[in-house]
Design a protein around this motif. Sequence first.
Motif, PDB file in Angstrom:
ATOM      1  N   PHE A 163       0.811  -1.216   0.000  1.00 49.67           N
ATOM      2  CA  PHE A 163       0.000   0.000   0.000  1.00 49.67           C
ATOM      3  C   PHE A 163       0.843   1.264   0.000  1.00 49.67           C
ATOM      4  O   PHE A 163       0.524   2.228  -0.692  1.00 49.67           O
ATOM      5  CB  PHE A 163      -0.953   0.019   1.200  1.00 49.67           C
ATOM      6  N   PHE A 164       1.900   1.283   0.781  1.00 54.63           N
ATOM      7  CA  PHE A 164       2.753   2.462   0.876  1.00 54.63           C
ATOM      8  C   PHE A 164       3.368   2.803  -0.477  1.00 54.63           C
ATOM      9  O   PHE A 164       3.388   3.965  -0.907  1.00 54.63           O
ATOM     10  CB  PHE A 164       3.831   2.211   1.937  1.00 54.63           C
ATOM     11  N   THR A 165       3.838   1.794  -1.167  1.00 56.40           N
ATOM     12  CA  THR A 165       4.397   1.971  -2.507  1.00 56.40           C
ATOM     13  C   THR A 165       3.327   2.447  -3.478  1.00 56.40           C
ATOM     14  O   THR A 165       3.566   3.322  -4.305  1.00 56.40           O
ATOM     15  CB  THR A 165       5.011   0.649  -2.999  1.00 56.40           C
ATOM     16  N   ALA A 166       2.141   1.873  -3.372  1.00 56.73           N
ATOM     17  CA  ALA A 166       1.041   2.235  -4.265  1.00 56.73           C
ATOM     18  C   ALA A 166       0.644   3.696  -4.104  1.00 56.73           C
ATOM     19  O   ALA A 166       0.374   4.389  -5.089  1.00 56.73           O
ATOM     20  CB  ALA A 166      -0.156   1.331  -4.010  1.00 56.73           C
ATOM     21  N   ILE A 167       0.624   4.183  -2.873  1.00 60.10           N
ATOM     22  CA  ILE A 167       0.255   5.576  -2.631  1.00 60.10           C
ATOM     23  C   ILE A 167       1.255   6.516  -3.301  1.00 60.10           C
ATOM     24  O   ILE A 167       0.865   7.480  -3.979  1.00 60.10           O
ATOM     25  CB  ILE A 167       0.154   5.854  -1.119  1.00 60.10           C
ATOM     26  N   PHE A 168       2.535   6.243  -3.135  1.00 56.38           N
ATOM     27  CA  PHE A 168       3.550   7.070  -3.773  1.00 56.38           C
ATOM     28  C   PHE A 168       3.424   7.034  -5.299  1.00 56.38           C
ATOM     29  O   PHE A 168       3.543   8.064  -5.957  1.00 56.38           O
ATOM     30  CB  PHE A 168       4.955   6.628  -3.367  1.00 56.38           C
ATOM     31  N   GLN A 169       3.188   5.870  -5.845  1.00 57.02           N
ATOM     32  CA  GLN A 169       3.121   5.736  -7.303  1.00 57.02           C
ATOM     33  C   GLN A 169       1.874   6.421  -7.859  1.00 57.02           C
ATOM     34  O   GLN A 169       1.937   7.060  -8.912  1.00 57.02           O
ATOM     35  CB  GLN A 169       3.146   4.251  -7.681  1.00 57.02           C
ATOM     36  N   ILE A 170       0.757   6.298  -7.183  1.00 56.81           N
ATOM     37  CA  ILE A 170      -0.467   6.957  -7.655  1.00 56.81           C
ATOM     38  C   ILE A 170      -0.326   8.473  -7.536  1.00 56.81           C
ATOM     39  O   ILE A 170      -0.783   9.214  -8.424  1.00 56.81           O
ATOM     40  CB  ILE A 170      -1.692   6.411  -6.899  1.00 56.81           C
ATOM     41  N   LEU A 171       0.310   8.963  -6.478  1.00 57.80           N
ATOM     42  CA  LEU A 171       0.561  10.402  -6.366  1.00 57.80           C
ATOM     43  C   LEU A 171       1.467  10.891  -7.503  1.00 57.80           C
ATOM     44  O   LEU A 171       1.244  11.965  -8.063  1.00 57.80           O
ATOM     45  CB  LEU A 171       1.178  10.735  -5.011  1.00 57.80           C
ATOM     46  N   ALA A 172       2.470  10.103  -7.848  1.00 57.17           N
ATOM     47  CA  ALA A 172       3.351  10.473  -8.970  1.00 57.17           C
ATOM     48  C   ALA A 172       2.555  10.566 -10.264  1.00 57.17           C
ATOM     49  O   ALA A 172       2.753  11.486 -11.063  1.00 57.17           O
ATOM     50  CB  ALA A 172       4.487   9.459  -9.105  1.00 57.17           C
ATOM     51  N   SER A 173       1.636   9.631 -10.475  1.00 55.80           N
ATOM     52  CA  SER A 173       0.830   9.663 -11.701  1.00 55.80           C
ATOM     53  C   SER A 173      -0.087  10.887 -11.718  1.00 55.80           C
ATOM     54  O   SER A 173      -0.284  11.504 -12.766  1.00 55.80           O
ATOM     55  CB  SER A 173       0.017   8.381 -11.853  1.00 55.80           C
ATOM     56  N   LEU A 174      -0.644  11.249 -10.578  1.00 55.78           N
ATOM     57  CA  LEU A 174      -1.507  12.436 -10.516  1.00 55.78           C
ATOM     58  C   LEU A 174      -0.710  13.712 -10.775  1.00 55.78           C
ATOM     59  O   LEU A 174      -1.192  14.634 -11.443  1.00 55.78           O
ATOM     60  CB  LEU A 174      -2.211  12.507  -9.165  1.00 55.78           C
ATOM     61  N   PHE A 175       0.522  13.782 -10.272  1.00 55.61           N
ATOM     62  CA  PHE A 175       1.367  14.947 -10.519  1.00 55.61           C
ATOM     63  C   PHE A 175       1.698  15.079 -12.003  1.00 55.61           C
ATOM     64  O   PHE A 175       1.683  16.182 -12.552  1.00 55.61           O
ATOM     65  CB  PHE A 175       2.643  14.891  -9.687  1.00 55.61           C
ATOM     66  N   VAL A 176       2.009  13.959 -12.655  1.00 49.62           N
ATOM     67  CA  VAL A 176       2.310  13.999 -14.096  1.00 49.62           C
ATOM     68  C   VAL A 176       1.085  14.446 -14.870  1.00 49.62           C
ATOM     69  O   VAL A 176       1.174  15.271 -15.784  1.00 49.62           O
ATOM     70  CB  VAL A 176       2.787  12.609 -14.596  1.00 49.62           C
ATOM     71  N   MET A 177      -0.078  13.910 -14.524  1.00 48.50           N
ATOM     72  CA  MET A 177      -1.304  14.274 -15.221  1.00 48.50           C
ATOM     73  C   MET A 177      -1.579  15.769 -15.068  1.00 48.50           C
ATOM     74  O   MET A 177      -1.885  16.454 -16.048  1.00 48.50           O
ATOM     75  CB  MET A 177      -2.485  13.473 -14.685  1.00 48.50           C
ATOM     76  N   CYS A 178      -1.467  16.289 -13.852  1.00 50.65           N
ATOM     77  CA  CYS A 178      -1.718  17.720 -13.623  1.00 50.65           C
ATOM     78  C   CYS A 178      -0.726  18.588 -14.397  1.00 50.65           C
ATOM     79  O   CYS A 178      -1.112  19.601 -14.987  1.00 50.65           O
ATOM     80  CB  CYS A 178      -1.651  18.031 -12.136  1.00 50.65           C
ATOM     81  N   ALA A 179       0.539  18.190 -14.413  1.00 50.80           N
ATOM     82  CA  ALA A 179       1.544  18.958 -15.147  1.00 50.80           C
ATOM     83  C   ALA A 179       1.247  18.964 -16.641  1.00 50.80           C
ATOM     84  O   ALA A 179       1.329  20.021 -17.294  1.00 50.80           O
ATOM     85  CB  ALA A 179       2.933  18.377 -14.893  1.00 50.80           C
ATOM     86  N   ALA A 180       0.881  17.826 -17.191  1.00 51.69           N
ATOM     87  CA  ALA A 180       0.589  17.752 -18.619  1.00 51.69           C
ATOM     88  C   ALA A 180      -0.670  18.541 -18.970  1.00 51.69           C
ATOM     89  O   ALA A 180      -0.731  19.186 -20.022  1.00 51.69           O
ATOM     90  CB  ALA A 180       0.446  16.295 -19.048  1.00 51.69           C
TER      91      ALA A 180
ATOM     92  N   ILE B 262      -1.370  -1.951  -9.593  1.00 47.54           N
ATOM     93  CA  ILE B 262      -0.769  -3.286  -9.445  1.00 47.54           C
ATOM     94  C   ILE B 262      -0.204  -3.450  -8.042  1.00 47.54           C
ATOM     95  O   ILE B 262      -0.349  -4.510  -7.429  1.00 47.54           O
ATOM     96  CB  ILE B 262       0.326  -3.506 -10.509  1.00 47.54           C
ATOM     97  N   TYR B 263       0.420  -2.391  -7.518  1.00 46.88           N
ATOM     98  CA  TYR B 263       0.966  -2.470  -6.159  1.00 46.88           C
ATOM     99  C   TYR B 263      -0.136  -2.671  -5.119  1.00 46.88           C
ATOM    100  O   TYR B 263       0.094  -3.297  -4.089  1.00 46.88           O
ATOM    101  CB  TYR B 263       1.780  -1.226  -5.818  1.00 46.88           C
ATOM    102  N   ILE B 264      -1.317  -2.113  -5.364  1.00 48.58           N
ATOM    103  CA  ILE B 264      -2.427  -2.310  -4.419  1.00 48.58           C
ATOM    104  C   ILE B 264      -2.858  -3.777  -4.400  1.00 48.58           C
ATOM    105  O   ILE B 264      -3.128  -4.338  -3.341  1.00 48.58           O
ATOM    106  CB  ILE B 264      -3.620  -1.395  -4.790  1.00 48.58           C
ATOM    107  N   VAL B 265      -2.910  -4.405  -5.552  1.00 48.02           N
ATOM    108  CA  VAL B 265      -3.375  -5.787  -5.669  1.00 48.02           C
ATOM    109  C   VAL B 265      -2.298  -6.791  -5.251  1.00 48.02           C
ATOM    110  O   VAL B 265      -2.596  -7.853  -4.724  1.00 48.02           O
ATOM    111  CB  VAL B 265      -3.846  -6.061  -7.121  1.00 48.02           C
ATOM    112  N   LEU B 266      -1.041  -6.416  -5.479  1.00 42.71           N
ATOM    113  CA  LEU B 266       0.083  -7.340  -5.255  1.00 42.71           C
ATOM    114  C   LEU B 266       0.234  -7.687  -3.776  1.00 42.71           C
ATOM    115  O   LEU B 266       0.182  -6.840  -2.908  1.00 42.71           O
ATOM    116  CB  LEU B 266       1.370  -6.683  -5.773  1.00 42.71           C
ATOM    117  N   ARG B 267       0.391  -8.980  -3.508  1.00 42.77           N
ATOM    118  CA  ARG B 267       0.644  -9.469  -2.151  1.00 42.77           C
ATOM    119  C   ARG B 267       2.025 -10.111  -2.101  1.00 42.77           C
ATOM    120  O   ARG B 267       2.467 -10.706  -3.070  1.00 42.77           O
ATOM    121  CB  ARG B 267      -0.370 -10.551  -1.751  1.00 42.77           C
ATOM    122  N   LYS B 268       2.629 -10.030  -0.946  1.00 48.12           N
ATOM    123  CA  LYS B 268       3.920 -10.689  -0.775  1.00 48.12           C
ATOM    124  C   LYS B 268       3.686 -12.140  -0.374  1.00 48.12           C
ATOM    125  O   LYS B 268       2.972 -12.430   0.572  1.00 48.12           O
ATOM    126  CB  LYS B 268       4.753  -9.990   0.296  1.00 48.12           C
ATOM    127  N   LYS B 269       4.304 -13.029  -1.143  1.00 48.27           N
ATOM    128  CA  LYS B 269       4.215 -14.467  -0.835  1.00 48.27           C
ATOM    129  C   LYS B 269       5.619 -14.985  -0.633  1.00 48.27           C
ATOM    130  O   LYS B 269       6.575 -14.485  -1.162  1.00 48.27           O
ATOM    131  CB  LYS B 269       3.549 -15.219  -1.987  1.00 48.27           C
TER     132      LYS B 269
END
Length: 154
Positions: free
Chosen positions: A94-111, A146-153
């Motif tokens: 989840f922590f990784t997913a939050i950072f990655q989704i925020l990065a995508s939102l920043f790119v979208m806003c900039a574009a 993908i990071y939200i769905v991904l589980r560590k096994k």
Amino acid sequence: MLLILLGVLILHLIILILLIVSTAASAWSISGSESKDLWYICSNNGNYNCRTSHNDDSIQAVQALMILSVIFCFFALIAFLYQLFKLVKGGRFFFTAIFQILASLFVMCAAIIYTVMVAKDSNDQFGYAYVLAWVAFPLCLISGLIYIVLRKKE
């Protein structure tokens, strides 16, 4: 499971490279012999001459958002590698997913801001760095999901 993790890691590295190139490249918009990026306006009239970009609020917002997207994508990569080794079995990234989704939102806003800004100048065409930013946006969003769905096994 190892192939999935390797695939996610490679996708993340590709996204990070796309973001860095689109932030640093000198072809966000092109008009005639002049190319504009987030930092400089360069003209090629026999000799290559560059001057700093205008200090408009909109270009500064695009600069800040693109830098933030690179930083958040890098932090997401570090968080993924940390969680990969320290996360408990069955845990989600989840922590990784939050950072990655925020990065995508920043790119979208900039574009979007840059699109509105260039729309005022009708003779400008979009360059490859602008296209790379738009390509990085859905990839970054998909990676975050993908990071939200991904589980560590084990």
